[in-house]
Write a protein that holds these residues in place. Structure first.
Motif, mmCIF file in Angstrom:
data_model
loop_
_atom_site.group_PDB
_atom_site.id
_atom_site.type_symbol
_atom_site.label_atom_id
_atom_site.label_comp_id
_atom_site.label_asym_id
_atom_site.label_seq_id
_atom_site.Cartn_x
_atom_site.Cartn_y
_atom_site.Cartn_z
ATOM 1 N N CYS A 64 0.847 -1.188 0.122
ATOM 2 C CA CYS A 64 -0.009 0.074 0.101
ATOM 3 C C CYS A 64 0.799 1.247 0.030
ATOM 4 O O CYS A 64 0.250 2.254 -0.336
ATOM 5 C CB CYS A 64 -0.890 0.197 1.285
ATOM 6 S SG CYS A 64 0.086 0.219 2.800
ATOM 7 N N ARG A 65 2.007 1.251 0.618
ATOM 8 C CA ARG A 65 2.914 2.411 0.657
ATOM 9 C C ARG A 65 2.285 3.534 1.344
ATOM 10 O O ARG A 65 2.685 4.603 1.384
ATOM 11 C CB ARG A 65 3.261 2.959 -0.906
ATOM 12 C CG ARG A 65 3.902 1.811 -1.734
ATOM 13 C CD ARG A 65 4.251 2.458 -2.826
ATOM 14 N NE ARG A 65 5.560 3.209 -2.948
ATOM 15 C CZ ARG A 65 6.760 2.662 -3.029
ATOM 16 N NH1 ARG A 65 6.864 1.404 -3.405
ATOM 17 N NH2 ARG A 65 8.105 3.337 -3.047
ATOM 18 N N CYS A 71 -1.043 -1.747 5.401
ATOM 19 C CA CYS A 71 -1.404 -3.002 4.805
ATOM 20 C C CYS A 71 -0.532 -3.992 5.678
ATOM 21 O O CYS A 71 -1.044 -5.133 5.947
ATOM 22 C CB CYS A 71 -1.386 -3.411 3.262
ATOM 23 S SG CYS A 71 0.594 -3.310 2.713
ATOM 24 N N GLY A 72 0.770 -3.528 6.267
ATOM 25 C CA GLY A 72 1.617 -4.327 6.860
ATOM 26 C C GLY A 72 2.787 -5.058 6.225
ATOM 27 O O GLY A 72 3.684 -5.777 6.656
ATOM 28 N N CYS A 75 5.264 -4.154 4.474
ATOM 29 C CA CYS A 75 6.887 -3.592 4.465
ATOM 30 C C CYS A 75 7.385 -3.940 6.018
ATOM 31 O O CYS A 75 8.239 -3.552 5.968
ATOM 32 C CB CYS A 75 6.697 -2.305 3.995
ATOM 33 S SG CYS A 75 5.942 -1.202 4.962
ATOM 34 N N CYS A 89 7.614 1.897 4.550
ATOM 35 C CA CYS A 89 7.044 2.841 3.985
ATOM 36 C C CYS A 89 6.813 4.247 4.226
ATOM 37 O O CYS A 89 6.782 5.112 3.557
ATOM 38 C CB CYS A 89 5.752 2.187 2.943
ATOM 39 S SG CYS A 89 4.403 1.836 4.202
HETATM 40 S S1 FES Z 1 3.471 -1.298 2.330
HETATM 41 FE FE1 FES Z 1 1.732 -1.118 3.420
HETATM 42 S S2 FES Z 1 2.372 -0.721 5.290
HETATM 43 FE FE2 FES Z 1 4.154 -0.599 4.225
#
Ligand code: FES
Ligand SMILES: Cc1cc2nc3c(=O)[nH]c(=O)nc-3n(C[C@H](O)[C@H](O)[C@H](O)COP(=O)(O)OP(=O)(O)OC[C@H]3O[C@@H](n4cnc5c(N)ncnc54)[C@H](O)[C@@H]3O)c2cc1C
Lengths: 200, 321
Positions: free
Chosen positions: B268-269, B273-274, B276, B308
């Motif tokens: 998701c950047r 989303c978790g 990374c 991110c």
């Molecule tokens: S890419 Fe989703 S939390 Fe970092």
């Protein structure tokens, strides 16, 4: 024991009050009523005032009086069985607004039936606060004839519909509110392990 | 990783839809059909601006079943941003080519809900554009409450009102109008879900209002358009390869790693989303956690970082990479 390595096996974290809820509907059996009393003692006074308790198990008049006193000032209704208790719950949920919090305390068939009925009113099972109390009895569905056997306390158990000897698995269906029972002597009929009273 | 599968697209149409908002229509470079998506999805747009590489997430707006093109709307955050949105406004025009990721949905409508209340502030309207499209096609009950600074600043007000009629409620801040959230949420039937997207204070306010009215957490959903906040430069050390990489003030750790060819997981950047999540071996000072994913206990432990979004004030941090 309500702990299992199987993912579908539900867990019951215990009752805690939602102080923001504008109304609380609590379904319990006699054993579960103790958990409700404890819940009220942990909450502020107005919490019980906003609460309706459905006792979904036959009680003597004397028991009913004792419970009413113990659960005051909540509104307490008595139903002779789990079935009528769930029918009463449905009446409450039918036209209810958001802001209602649902609780269930007692045996697994009771909790499972509350979760199952609530799904018809789009209530997420995770938002229902649950506590297991009393008997470990289970509702079991025979995977062969699809019939339900109620109040199962042993493993294996005889299917009350088709008569097969069923091994009760921890595999649980939220939609059916029942555990799976699978024929245990399919290979060698009659070769059955000793019956254990696992779910007293 | 899953986030790095890219597709080349061409800009087929650009329209100024509000004072600082442009709508872009994107088609596959070879006119091949795009993937279907679900209401509430977004894509990442890869931007090469000078020597900088940016990937900004943007919500998809059109019909989820229309595979001929994707539409996004971008708010120009101006000079006080790292420049991704400014790049889209100033440097991208009809015929420009861009790279995008496949759609990802972290904000889907709940299928079991009996009714959906959508609460949008400003550019936060975008995920609801595709969501309403989907809900309408499925004959689901929904209503939109959309707050904008003024008619000139707010995108799609007229369009939405003509398409969805009385289900759309627009509130103009310059006319002193406020979303009457308490009364909206106070009179909904059981099984209603609320979704909110907009500036952080608005999201916090909506979530708190719902909670105080006794709405279960399972019935409320939010998406925040967060971007990695800038800071001072620092150094990232990679424990496994022994490499040292500098993170510039306007870069996230993830962006710095990518610039140096290190393949780190992401989706998701935006800290939601978790994907990374990365282990921290050691760190000078405190981590500035800017994600919405880690629990309070995980933050305090200092053993994990979402690369991110999060950074450190200065010095160096050693990651389990
Ligand atoms: S890419 Fe989703 S939390 Fe970092
Ligand atoms: C799931 C998701 C969906 C999104 N959908 C959309 C969408 O549909 N439309 C849309 O317009 N955006 C959307 N966004 C936001 C978008 O991805 C970008 O964050 C946004 O366009 C800003 O990018 P930027 O590169 O211009 O600025 P960024 O540098 O990423 O800045 C974001 C904000 O940080 C602040 N900032 C940055 N640098 C500085 C600095 N040096 N000093 C002070 N402040 C600073 C600015 O106020 C700026 O507004 C979405 C984000 C997410 C996570």
């Amino acid at each position: 024991m309500t702990i299992s390595t199987l993912k579908s096996r539900p867990t019951y974290p215990g009752l805690s009050p939602d102080h923001n809820a504008r109304s609380n509907i609590i379904v319990c059996d006699k054993a579960g009523a103790e958990a409700v009393t404890e819940l009220f003692s942990r909450a502020d006074d107005t919490f019980a005032k906003r609460s309706t308790v459905i006792v979904a198990e036959g009680t003597t008049d004397q028991d009913a009086e004792t419970l009413k006193t113990a659960l005051a000032p909540a509104t307490v209704g008595f139903q002779p069985s789990l079935e009528t208790g769930i029918a009463r719950l449905r009446e409450f949920l039918k036209d209810a607004p958001m802001g209602l919090r649902l609780y269930a305390a007692g045996s697994e068939p009771l909790i499972g039936s509350v979760v199952q009925a609530a799904a018809d009113y789009s209530i997420d099972h995770l938002s229902i606060r649950t506590e297991h109390r009393g008997s470990l009895k289970r509702r079991v569905q025979c995977v062969h004839c699809k019939g339900f056997t109620e109040n199962v306390t042993t493993n294996p158990v005889t299917c009350s519909h088709c008569g097969l000897t069923l091994m009760v698995r921890d595999h649980y269906s939220r939609r059916l509110a029942a555990f799976q029972g699978v024929c245990i002597d399919a290979e060698v009929p009659g070769e059955v392990p000793e019956t254990e009273a696992l779910y007293q | 990783m899953s986030g790095s599968l890219l597709r080349r697209v061409r800009v087929a149409e650009v329209e100024q839809v509000a004072n600082r908002i442009k709508r872009f229509r994107l088609v596959d470079i070879d006119n091949a059909p795009l993937s279907e998506f679900s209401g509430g999805s977004h894509i990442s747009v890869v931007m090469h601006s000078g020597d900088r590489l940016m990937r900004n997430p943007y919500s998809l707006m059109g019909s989820p079943t229309d595979t001929s093109s994707y539409q996004i709307s971008v708010l120009n955050c101006g000079n006080d941003s790292r420049g991704g949105s400014k790049f889209m406004h100033d440097a991208v025009s009809v015929g420009s080519e861009l790279e995008i990721s496949e759609p990802l949905n972290l904000f889907p409508p709940c299928k079991l809900a009996r009714k959906h209340i959508l609460v949008a502030g400003g550019i936060g309207i975008t995920p609801f554009m595709s969501m309403m499209n989907e809900l309408d096609a499925l004959h689901c009950d929904f209503e939109l409450h959309y707050g904008v600074r003024s008619l000139e600043e707010g995108a799609y007000c007229k369009y939405l009102q003509s398409r969805y009629g009385s289900r759309v409620n627009v509130y103009l801040q310059d006319q002193g109008q406020m979303i009457p959230l308490e009364s909206v949420l106070g009179s909904q039937r059981l099984g209603t879900h609320m979704y909110v997207c907009g500036p952080k204070p608005m999201i916090d306010w909506a979530l708190q209002t719902a909670e105080l009215l006794g709405w279960p957490a399972e019935n409320v959903h939010s998406e925040q358009f967060s971007a990695p906040p800038p800071g001072k430069p620092f150094v990232v050390k990679l424990a496994k390869s022994g490499r040292e990489i500098e993170v510039r003030g306007h870069q996230s750790i993830l962006e710095a790693l990518e610039e140096h060819g290190v393949d780190a997981p992401f989706l998701c950047r935006g800290g939601a989303c978790g994907q990374c999540e990365t282990g921290v071996v050691s760190c000078d000072g405190f981590i500035e956690h800017n994600d919405h994913f880690l629990t309070e206990a995980e933050r305090v432990s200092g053993k994990k970082i979402m690369i991110c979004m999060s950074r450190i004030p200065s010095g160096s941090i050693t990651l389990d990479l």
